[in-house]
Write a protein that holds these residues in place. Structure first.
Motif, PDB file in Angstrom:
ATOM      1  N   ARG A 162       3.217   1.003   9.372  1.00 23.35           N
ATOM      2  CA  ARG A 162       3.881  -0.120  10.041  1.00 23.35           C
ATOM      3  C   ARG A 162       5.262   0.318  10.519  1.00 23.35           C
ATOM      4  N   ILE A 163       5.736  -0.262  11.601  1.00 23.14           N
ATOM      5  CA  ILE A 163       7.075   0.016  12.086  1.00 23.14           C
ATOM      6  C   ILE A 163       7.818  -1.305  12.257  1.00 23.14           C
ATOM      7  N   SER A 164       9.126  -1.225  12.296  1.00 17.89           N
ATOM      8  CA  SER A 164       9.965  -2.415  12.368  1.00 17.89           C
ATOM      9  C   SER A 164      10.677  -2.481  13.713  1.00 17.89           C
ATOM     10  N   PRO A 165      10.870  -3.676  14.256  1.00 19.38           N
ATOM     11  CA  PRO A 165      11.595  -3.799  15.524  1.00 19.38           C
ATOM     12  C   PRO A 165      12.999  -3.202  15.464  1.00 19.38           C
ATOM     13  N   VAL A 166      13.668  -3.311  14.329  1.00 17.39           N
ATOM     14  CA  VAL A 166      15.049  -2.816  14.238  1.00 17.39           C
ATOM     15  C   VAL A 166      15.107  -1.300  14.251  1.00 17.39           C
ATOM     16  N   ASP A 167      13.959  -0.636  14.060  1.00 17.01           N
ATOM     17  CA  ASP A 167      13.937   0.828  14.026  1.00 17.01           C
ATOM     18  C   ASP A 167      13.564   1.452  15.364  1.00 17.01           C
ATOM     19  N   LEU A 168      13.303   0.651  16.376  1.00 22.21           N
ATOM     20  CA  LEU A 168      12.839   1.189  17.649  1.00 22.21           C
ATOM     21  C   LEU A 168      13.869   2.078  18.335  1.00 22.21           C
ATOM     22  N   ASP A 169      15.129   1.939  17.989  1.00 22.20           N
ATOM     23  CA  ASP A 169      16.158   2.815  18.558  1.00 22.20           C
ATOM     24  C   ASP A 169      16.786   3.721  17.509  1.00 22.20           C
ATOM     25  N   ASP A 170      16.144   3.849  16.336  1.00 22.13           N
ATOM     26  CA  ASP A 170      16.625   4.711  15.265  1.00 22.13           C
ATOM     27  C   ASP A 170      15.790   5.984  15.250  1.00 22.13           C
ATOM     28  N   THR A 171      16.355   7.099  15.717  1.00 20.95           N
ATOM     29  CA  THR A 171      15.608   8.343  15.838  1.00 20.95           C
ATOM     30  C   THR A 171      15.270   8.968  14.492  1.00 20.95           C
ATOM     31  N   GLY A 172      15.752   8.385  13.419  1.00 25.34           N
ATOM     32  CA  GLY A 172      15.386   8.861  12.097  1.00 25.34           C
ATOM     33  C   GLY A 172      14.122   8.218  11.562  1.00 25.34           C
ATOM     34  N   THR A 173      13.487   7.370  12.355  1.00 25.53           N
ATOM     35  CA  THR A 173      12.261   6.681  11.958  1.00 25.53           C
ATOM     36  C   THR A 173      11.138   7.023  12.931  1.00 25.53           C
ATOM     37  N   ALA A 174       9.900   6.721  12.519  1.00 25.14           N
ATOM     38  CA  ALA A 174       8.753   6.954  13.402  1.00 25.14           C
ATOM     39  C   ALA A 174       8.853   6.097  14.659  1.00 25.14           C
ATOM     40  N   LEU A 178       9.253   8.558  17.716  1.00 24.65           N
ATOM     41  CA  LEU A 178       7.952   8.765  18.340  1.00 24.65           C
ATOM     42  C   LEU A 178       7.600   7.658  19.328  1.00 24.65           C
ATOM     43  N   VAL A 179       7.509   6.429  18.838  1.00 28.73           N
ATOM     44  CA  VAL A 179       6.962   5.348  19.652  1.00 28.73           C
ATOM     45  C   VAL A 179       7.831   5.063  20.879  1.00 28.73           C
ATOM     46  N   THR A 180       9.112   4.808  20.668  1.00 29.06           N
ATOM     47  CA  THR A 180       9.955   4.418  21.810  1.00 29.06           C
ATOM     48  C   THR A 180      10.011   5.489  22.893  1.00 29.06           C
ATOM     49  N   PRO A 181      10.423   6.726  22.595  1.00 32.73           N
ATOM     50  CA  PRO A 181      10.521   7.708  23.691  1.00 32.73           C
ATOM     51  C   PRO A 181       9.172   8.048  24.309  1.00 32.73           C
ATOM     52  N   SER A 182       8.105   8.087  23.519  1.00 29.76           N
ATOM     53  CA  SER A 182       6.797   8.458  24.053  1.00 29.76           C
ATOM     54  C   SER A 182       6.241   7.375  24.964  1.00 29.76           C
ATOM     55  N   VAL A 183       6.311   6.132  24.517  1.00 28.83           N
ATOM     56  CA  VAL A 183       5.730   5.041  25.310  1.00 28.83           C
ATOM     57  C   VAL A 183       6.584   4.762  26.538  1.00 28.83           C
ATOM     58  N   VAL A 184       7.893   4.884  26.426  1.00 26.06           N
ATOM     59  CA  VAL A 184       8.752   4.732  27.599  1.00 26.06           C
ATOM     60  C   VAL A 184       8.385   5.765  28.663  1.00 26.06           C
ATOM     61  N   SER A 185       7.958   6.961  28.221  1.00 26.48           N
ATOM     62  CA  SER A 185       7.608   8.015  29.168  1.00 26.48           C
ATOM     63  C   SER A 185       6.176   7.911  29.673  1.00 26.48           C
ATOM     64  N   ALA A 203       3.593  -8.952  13.684  1.00 27.01           N
ATOM     65  CA  ALA A 203       3.118  -8.297  14.900  1.00 27.01           C
ATOM     66  C   ALA A 203       3.810  -8.852  16.138  1.00 27.01           C
ATOM     67  N   MET A 204       3.967 -10.171  16.206  1.00 25.61           N
ATOM     68  CA  MET A 204       4.594 -10.767  17.382  1.00 25.61           C
ATOM     69  C   MET A 204       6.076 -10.407  17.467  1.00 25.61           C
ATOM     70  N   ASN A 205       6.744 -10.283  16.326  1.00 23.67           N
ATOM     71  CA  ASN A 205       8.148  -9.843  16.342  1.00 23.67           C
ATOM     72  C   ASN A 205       8.252  -8.429  16.905  1.00 23.67           C
ATOM     73  N   LEU A 206       7.283  -7.573  16.540  1.00 24.61           N
ATOM     74  CA  LEU A 206       7.285  -6.206  17.052  1.00 24.61           C
ATOM     75  C   LEU A 206       6.993  -6.188  18.549  1.00 24.61           C
ATOM     76  N   LEU A 207       5.976  -6.908  18.969  1.00 26.03           N
ATOM     77  CA  LEU A 207       5.621  -6.934  20.386  1.00 26.03           C
ATOM     78  C   LEU A 207       6.759  -7.491  21.242  1.00 26.03           C
ATOM     79  N   ALA A 208       7.444  -8.516  20.728  1.00 26.24           N
ATOM     80  CA  ALA A 208       8.547  -9.113  21.484  1.00 26.24           C
ATOM     81  C   ALA A 208       9.712  -8.155  21.631  1.00 26.24           C
ATOM     82  N   ALA A 209       9.823  -7.182  20.712  1.00 29.07           N
ATOM     83  CA  ALA A 209      10.925  -6.217  20.777  1.00 29.07           C
ATOM     84  C   ALA A 209      10.645  -5.088  21.760  1.00 29.07           C
ATOM     85  N   PHE A 210       9.382  -4.852  22.084  1.00 29.17           N
ATOM     86  CA  PHE A 210       9.048  -3.738  22.969  1.00 29.17           C
ATOM     87  C   PHE A 210       9.741  -3.828  24.330  1.00 29.17           C
TER      88      PHE A 210
END
Length: 307
Positions: A162-174, A178-185, A203-210
């Motif tokens: 599982r991943i957290s919305p607050v970690d989407l810009d933390d390069t020390g987390t998966a 992984l997810v943010t830079p890869s999917v953005v590209s 799940a909806m909190n995560l999707l809303a953060a994308f």
């Protein structure tokens, strides 16, 4: 020639339409060009969600099973080192001499040095296991390995925790590494949403953060997971977040097979959605969701959208 400001301010789609008169709906079609990647690089699909216990690891295996059966060379990467889900499924501690992500050296173009041939485990796809207990591998190594692996395999499925919305810009987390830079590209992410008060909220909190982190809508796939006993169902409107790929129905039989470490069994409650996920991730490779959809279920499977 430098691009004019009007092109830089717009989307990839608008730039292609203005300069070449080509209407491209999918950012993935130009990802290799923009990032200088090799033309033959494979598709990368991350499988993750905001909660545990929604079927991420089982889904990852079944996607690789079906893709490999269709002749798509596939690699399953266990990127859940805390649980080592795939390692446990294929033998746990008895796997003493297998290759793990820690066996691969960053900068080595030969990603097979960190992978295992699937025939050893009776499957048609290859596997990269999480490191052994006590070994630590930075997420940057996973990112480099996945980049190397996509040059050898046509389909790379990354099984994440599982991943957290607050970690989407933390390069020390998966999430951030992984997810943010890869999917953005232009890579893909599949988010299972298991129906239930807490799991849906996560799940909806995560999707809303994308969207706030720049993840393009066309690179996000969503599938719903219906618990045992839930029959009446109409999917939510996931259009603002990604592509809705259908609803899987869990069953007692499926749970029994998972507990027995079964692989690649036929299941009409699961197979139609799996086929649709693969048709979305690997277009023009022959995946046909209609073959798994009896006429009496075609309307009910996707259902009406509700706000």
């Amino acid at each position: 020639m430098e691009l004019p400001p009007v092109a830089l301010e717009g989307s990839v789609r608008s730039m292609l339409r203005s300069f070449w008169g080509v209407d491209v709906a999918d950012k993935r079609l130009v990802g290799d060009l923009l990032l200088g990647r090799r033309q033959h690089t494979g598709t990368v699909l991350y499988v993750t969600s905001g909660s545990g216990g929604v079927g991420k690891s089982t889904s990852s295996r079944r996607l690789c099973e079906r893709a490999a059966a269709m002749g798509v060379s596939s690699l399953l990467v266990d990127a859940n080192p805390l649980q080592s889900s795939q390692r446990n499924f294929f033998g746990g501690r008895s796997l003493l001499d297998v290759r793990t992500i820690s066996d691969w050296t960053p900068g080595d173009e030969r990603a097979q040095h960190g992978a295992n041939q699937g025939r050893r485990f009776g499957v048609a796809y290859d596997l990269t296991f999480a490191p052994e207990t006590g070994q630590s591998v930075p997420w940057s190594r996973y990112a480099d390995f996945i980049m190397a692996a996509r040059r050898l395999w046509q389909f790379v499925v990354v099984d994440l925790d599982r991943i957290s919305p607050v970690d989407l810009d933390d390069t020390g987390t998966a999430a951030g590494a992984l997810v943010t830079p890869s999917v953005v590209s232009g890579d893909l992410v599949l988010v299972p949403v298991k129906l239930g008060m807490q799991t849906q909220r996560d799940a909806m909190n995560l999707l809303a953060a994308f969207p706030r982190h720049g993840l393009p809508n066309e690179c996000v796939g969503v599938k719903e997971v219906l618990p045992i006993g839930m029959e009446e169902h109409a999917p939510y409107d996931y259009a603002p977040y990604g592509t809705y790929l259908g609803a899987e129905r869990q069953s007692v039989e499926a749970e029994r097979r998972i507990e027995q470490c079964a692989s690649n069994w036929a299941d009409m409650n699961l197979d139609p959605v799996r086929e649709r996920v693969l048709a979305w991730a690997l277009p023009d490779r022959g995946f046909d969701p209609a073959r798994y959809m009896p006429k009496e279920r075609r309307k009910g499977l996707w259902g009406r959208k509700r706000k």
